[in-house]
Structure formats: C-alpha cells, structure tokens
Design an enzyme around this catalytic site. Structure first.
Site: not given
Length: 272
Positions: A59, A88-91, A96-97
């Site tokens: 993380h 565990d980035r949780k986009f 595009n972003t």
C-alpha cells in the site's frame, strides 16, 4: 464440473489465462499460504521490515517518505520471499485518468505491481483504461464488488453490475475484492452460468481476536471467510502488524497464526 471452491489452487492455476492470476494461484499452492498482509504503515523502514518477515500485499500510497528506489527493494523482497505484489490502489476515475495514474506519476504502479484493484463506479471505461496499460505487462485487476465495512453501499445491483463488467473483460479482470463467491451473481433471468468461470475472491475484514473497530470495520475469522464463504485469499492488516511495527518477531508469529488458520480452512473446504 467441480466448482472452483472445491478445486485445489494448483488445479485452478492450470486453467487461468491471465499471467497474474496464474502466478498468484501457483504461489499460494507452492507456499501453502492463502494469506495476504496489508501493510498500511506510513514509514518506509517499517514497511520494508514488515514485508521482510511476512510477505505479499502493499500500500505504497500511504507512505510519508516514499521514494521510487523503494520499489527495487520491494521487488527484491518479492523474489527473496516468493510473493506476488498487490497494490491496493482502488482506482476510481475515468479511463484516461486511471491509465495515467496506473502508468505514470511518482508511483508508476503498473511497472512493478502484479495485481491492482478498482472501484467499478465509473463503468467499463475504468477497465478499458487500466487494461490498456496493464494487459500488455501481464498484470491483473480485481474489482471491488463488496466491502467489509458496516453500511457499505457495495450490495445488490452494484455488486451484480461489477460481476457483469468482470465477465465482459475476463482477459484482465481476474477476480474481486468481496465477502463471498460470485458464481451466479448478476445473471439475467434464464441465463445459464458458465461452468468454467473462475474468478479469484480476495477478502478483507479478517480477524481472529476482534469483531470490528471504532471506524466500522467488521471482522470474520479465516474459517468463516475461506470455508464458509468460499473466498480464496484472506487479507489481514492490523491483526498482524498491530500498533508497533518494530516488533517484527511478534508480527511474524501472528502472520504464521493467520497463515495456518487460512490454510486449514482451505484444506477443509476442498475435502468437504
């Protein structure tokens, strides 16, 4: 056909086409461990020390003193201890972003993390954006279909739509952050389930000695998660590293306890 929850990790690995999913299952089988340790600490020294004694789950976005040189140290530990890296980035943004967030910036997550995750809130475009970066690198994506916190909105139609999105992108979406298996979820009336479907289920909110915390987190035991609910990986954070990340011997002992309980539940599951 034998359902995934009754197959061994090795048997399931043979059928996976995504390299990250295949690698994760093979690693679990090889190490006799379905434990992922969520290392949510703020100092690089503590982060690396904990990983050196326990293994897989990262993380980096909570580190106060992050420098990109840390990534090489993390990769070295991954090879030393034979673990898969899951950031565990949780986009949770438009295609595009998230593609830029995944490939670029200070963290350059796609270049080193075998697996990452995303909220399905933006719709299929988030998978398109992330897969444009991760798929050529052999990475895998988990969708957050359910959460372990009290009052979470990840239920009902939300969960069903997350599963439908995953089914439409099975080359890159390898599974879910969830509290149960997802076979049969999100099927239209009269639609027949695909017997070959095998999404991995990684489940947070696992605890042996507490049922929750003051911020709404809810804990279940490894037995409840793996045996009763059929999940594949238990994700444990504070239950292992506690309040003092410098106590590495105690941390290692707690990690071994969770690893043993998680594996015992798995062995019961496949023999039942």
């Amino acid at each position: 056909m034998v359902p995934p929850r009754q197959q061994t990790y090795a048997q399931r690995a043979l059928k996976q086409t995504n390299p990250a999913a295949k690698s994760l299952l093979e690693t679990i089988e090889r190490k006799n461990s379905n434990l992922a340790v969520s290392v949510d600490v703020t100092k690089t020294k503590d982060f690396l020390a904990i990983i050196d004694v326990v293994g897989p789950f990262t993380h980096v976005d909570v580190l106060e003193d992050f420098e990109y040189g840390l990534i090489q140290e993390l990769q070295d530990l991954s090879e030393k201890h034979d673990f898969v890296i899951f950031e565990d980035r949780k986009f949770a943004d438009i295609g595009n972003t998230v593609a830029l967030q995944y490939s670029s910036g200070i963290h350059k997550i796609a270049s080193w993390s075998h697996i990452t995750n995303a909220h399905p809130v933006p719709g299929p475009s988030i998978i398109a954006g992330l897969s444009s970066v991760g798929l050529p690198l052999g990475r895998g994506l988990l969708l957050l279909a359910e959460m372990s916190t009290k009052g979470a909105l990840t239920t009902g139609v939300y969960t069903e739509e997350a599963v439908r999105m995953a089914r439409a992108h099975r080359d890159f979406v390898i599974g879910f952050i969830a509290q149960r298996r997802m076979e049969g979820v999100g099927l239209a009336e009269g639609e027949v389930a695909d017997e070959g479907e095998d999404f991995l289920i990684l489940s947070p909110g696992v605890g042996l000695h507490a049922k929750g915390d003051a911020m709404g987190q809810q804990y279940r035991t490894p037995k409840e998660v793996v045996l009763d609910s059929g999940c594949d990986v238990i994700i444990v954070g504070r239950g292992i590293y506690g309040t003092d990340p410098s106590l590495t011997d105690e941390i290692a002992g707690r990690a071994k306890e969770y690893q043993a309980k998680g594996w015992e539940a798995y062995l019961q599951r496949i023999s039942s």
